[in-house]
Write a protein that holds these residues in place. Structure first.
Motif, short mmCIF file in Angstrom:
data_model
loop_
_atom_site.label_atom_id
_atom_site.label_comp_id
_atom_site.label_asym_id
_atom_site.label_seq_id
_atom_site.Cartn_x
_atom_site.Cartn_y
_atom_site.Cartn_z
N ARG A 231 -12.19 41.42 16.09
CA ARG A 231 -12.94 41.96 17.23
C ARG A 231 -12.48 41.33 18.54
NH1 ARG A 231 -14.45 45.72 20.02
NH2 ARG A 231 -16.45 45.61 21.09
N VAL A 232 -12.22 40.02 18.53
CA VAL A 232 -11.77 39.33 19.75
C VAL A 232 -10.42 39.89 20.19
CG1 VAL A 232 -10.94 37.13 20.67
CG2 VAL A 232 -13.07 37.22 19.37
N LEU A 233 -9.52 40.11 19.24
CA LEU A 233 -8.22 40.68 19.58
C LEU A 233 -8.37 42.07 20.18
CD1 LEU A 233 -6.02 39.57 16.55
CD2 LEU A 233 -5.85 38.78 18.93
N GLU A 234 -9.29 42.88 19.63
CA GLU A 234 -9.53 44.22 20.18
C GLU A 234 -10.02 44.14 21.62
OE1 GLU A 234 -12.33 45.85 17.48
OE2 GLU A 234 -10.84 46.44 15.97
N ILE A 235 -10.92 43.18 21.88
CA ILE A 235 -11.48 43.04 23.24
C ILE A 235 -10.40 42.58 24.21
CG2 ILE A 235 -13.10 41.71 24.64
CD1 ILE A 235 -14.94 41.64 22.16
N LEU A 236 -9.61 41.56 23.79
CA LEU A 236 -8.59 41.02 24.68
C LEU A 236 -7.48 42.03 24.96
CD1 LEU A 236 -8.25 37.37 23.33
CD2 LEU A 236 -9.41 38.14 25.41
N ASN A 237 -7.26 42.92 24.04
CA ASN A 237 -6.23 43.96 24.23
C ASN A 237 -6.74 45.15 25.04
OD1 ASN A 237 -4.17 42.61 22.86
ND2 ASN A 237 -4.84 43.41 20.87
N GLY A 238 -8.05 45.14 25.33
CA GLY A 238 -8.62 46.23 26.11
C GLY A 238 -8.29 46.08 27.60
N ALA A 239 -8.46 47.15 28.31
CA ALA A 239 -8.13 47.15 29.75
C ALA A 239 -9.37 46.82 30.56
CB ALA A 239 -7.56 48.50 30.15
N GLU A 240 -9.96 45.62 30.36
CA GLU A 240 -11.15 45.21 31.08
C GLU A 240 -10.86 43.92 31.84
OE1 GLU A 240 -15.02 46.33 28.77
OE2 GLU A 240 -13.60 45.43 27.34
N ASP A 241 -11.67 43.64 32.85
CA ASP A 241 -11.47 42.39 33.58
C ASP A 241 -11.89 41.21 32.71
OD1 ASP A 241 -14.41 41.43 34.46
OD2 ASP A 241 -14.29 43.63 34.54
N PHE A 242 -11.43 40.03 33.07
CA PHE A 242 -11.61 38.86 32.23
C PHE A 242 -13.08 38.52 32.02
CE2 PHE A 242 -11.18 34.16 31.46
CZ PHE A 242 -10.57 34.29 30.23
N GLN A 243 -13.91 38.64 33.08
CA GLN A 243 -15.32 38.31 32.95
C GLN A 243 -16.02 39.23 31.96
OE1 GLN A 243 -17.12 35.72 34.40
NE2 GLN A 243 -18.77 36.42 33.06
N THR A 244 -15.70 40.51 32.02
CA THR A 244 -16.29 41.46 31.07
C THR A 244 -15.84 41.17 29.65
OG1 THR A 244 -16.35 43.17 32.79
CG2 THR A 244 -16.54 43.90 30.50
N SER A 245 -14.58 40.79 29.50
CA SER A 245 -14.05 40.46 28.18
C SER A 245 -14.80 39.27 27.58
CB SER A 245 -12.55 40.15 28.27
OG SER A 245 -11.83 41.29 28.66
N ILE A 246 -15.04 38.25 28.42
CA ILE A 246 -15.78 37.07 27.96
C ILE A 246 -17.17 37.48 27.49
CG2 ILE A 246 -16.83 34.89 28.67
CD1 ILE A 246 -14.49 34.51 30.59
N LEU A 250 -18.59 37.12 23.69
CA LEU A 250 -19.81 36.36 23.43
C LEU A 250 -20.79 37.20 22.60
CD1 LEU A 250 -20.47 33.49 24.42
CD2 LEU A 250 -22.02 34.51 26.08
N GLN A 251 -20.91 38.47 22.94
CA GLN A 251 -21.78 39.36 22.16
C GLN A 251 -21.31 39.46 20.71
OE1 GLN A 251 -21.50 42.95 24.44
NE2 GLN A 251 -23.07 42.34 25.93
N ALA A 252 -20.00 39.55 20.52
CA ALA A 252 -19.44 39.64 19.17
C ALA A 252 -19.73 38.37 18.37
CB ALA A 252 -17.94 39.89 19.24
N ILE A 253 -19.57 37.21 19.00
CA ILE A 253 -19.85 35.93 18.32
C ILE A 253 -21.31 35.86 17.93
CG2 ILE A 253 -19.92 33.43 18.60
CD1 ILE A 253 -17.52 33.67 20.48
N LYS A 254 -22.19 36.25 18.83
CA LYS A 254 -23.63 36.21 18.57
C LYS A 254 -24.01 37.10 17.39
CE LYS A 254 -28.08 36.81 20.95
NZ LYS A 254 -28.62 37.95 20.20
N GLU A 255 -23.40 38.26 17.29
CA GLU A 255 -23.69 39.17 16.18
C GLU A 255 -23.20 38.61 14.85
OE1 GLU A 255 -21.88 42.82 17.22
OE2 GLU A 255 -23.24 43.26 18.89
N VAL A 256 -22.03 37.99 14.88
CA VAL A 256 -21.44 37.50 13.64
C VAL A 256 -22.17 36.29 13.09
CG1 VAL A 256 -19.38 36.41 12.64
CG2 VAL A 256 -19.15 38.46 14.05
#
Length: 288
Positions: A231-246, A250-256
């Motif tokens: 999931r982190v790799l998917e987010i980092l490979n997305g076309a979003e700004d760094f703050q949104t990616s963080i 964080l949401q992904a970590i919280k869910e897991v």
């Protein structure tokens, strides 16, 4: 009946030694059993046969018997003989032995099982909904998993003994198993122990279930790490700004990891320009 069990008619038995007619052994050791007539005459008391007594008939047929022997006294109270009463309990004995062996196999299975095993009775509210359960039996593996002794658990409710179990759907699932008779398997995370369990539940009788637990924490941690990494790799490979990616990471970590709140602050050039959080109250954030 005595002629049938011994294989001797009255005429054939007359005058012969009692041990020849009434040949009894211990069913388990196959050793000669003490003859109750000898003791009844010698001590003048009523004597019953020991458990596991087998009578061997004249033709070799074996019968499990139960009996008692009482002394016969004359008018002056002197023992002059004995009366022996016995009956065939072969079927009763066989059923009893089968039950005993089954219980012994169950005991050995549960005591040496790696999986945790528990038997419980459901507790229902006034509307008939399962709200708790009372432990009837647990094995050593269950004691190790929960950190409580069997003697402390038996007869006590799970709600009173297992921290946080009232927030889990365990009682409801057991209730469904007891109602439908359908066995189920489900995963359950236990926050108090930070462990994951695979639970297999089975119906034993009205309102009664058995559960077999396997600790799958290492497997779940491995699965979660793999899922989070992906999931982190998917987010980092997305076309979003760094703050949104963080924030999304964080949401992904919280869910897991199933936590209530999580925060992240990243350093850059001696400063901390990036901050994200999930689940914290405004008062808490204001204080920090």
């Amino acid at each position: 009946m005595s002629e049938k069990l011994t294989g001797w008619t009255i005429a054939e038995a007359f005058g012969r030694p009692l041990t020849e007619i009434f040949h009894i052994i211990n069913a388990q050791t196959r050793q000669l059993a003490s003859n109750p007539v000898d003791r009844a005459i010698r001590e003048g008391v009523v004597v019953g046969l020991a458990n596991h007594t087998t009578l061997i008939a004249r033709d070799g047929t074996e019968y499990q018997i139960a009996d008692s022997c009482a002394p016969i006294r004359d008018q002056r109270g002197k023992v002059i003989g004995a009366v022996l009463i016995f009956r065939d309990v072969t079927e009763e004995y066989r059923s009893s032995e089968q039950l005993r062996q089954s219980e012994e196999r169950y005991r050995l299975l549960t005591e040496h099982a790696i999986s945790a095993i528990a038997v419980q009775d459901l507790v229902f509210d006034d509307l008939g909904a399962p709200v708790d359960f009372v432990f009837l039996d647990v094995n050593p593996a269950f004691e190790r998993h929960v950190g409580l002794r069997k003697n402390d658990l038996i007869g006590r409710s799970a709600g009173a003994m297992i921290p946080g179990i009232d927030k889990m759907p365990v009682a409801a699932i057991y209730g469904k198993v007891a109602l439908t008779g359908e066995s189920v398997s489900f995963e359950q995370y236990w926050p108090a122990k930070d462990r994951y369990f695979m639970i297999n539940a089975y119906k034993l009788g009205p309102g009664r279930t058995a559960a077999v637990f396997d600790d799958i924490t290492e497997l779940k941690v491995s699965e979660n790490h793999h899922r989070l990494s992906k999931r982190v790799l998917e987010i980092l490979n997305g076309a979003e700004d760094f703050q949104t990616s963080i924030q999304r990471i964080l949401q992904a970590i919280k869910e897991v990891i199933c936590c209530d709140a999580i925060g992240m602050r990243l350093e850059k050039d001696g400063d901390y320009p990036y901050f994200a959080e999930e689940g914290f109250s405004a008062d808490f954030l204001g204080a920090v």
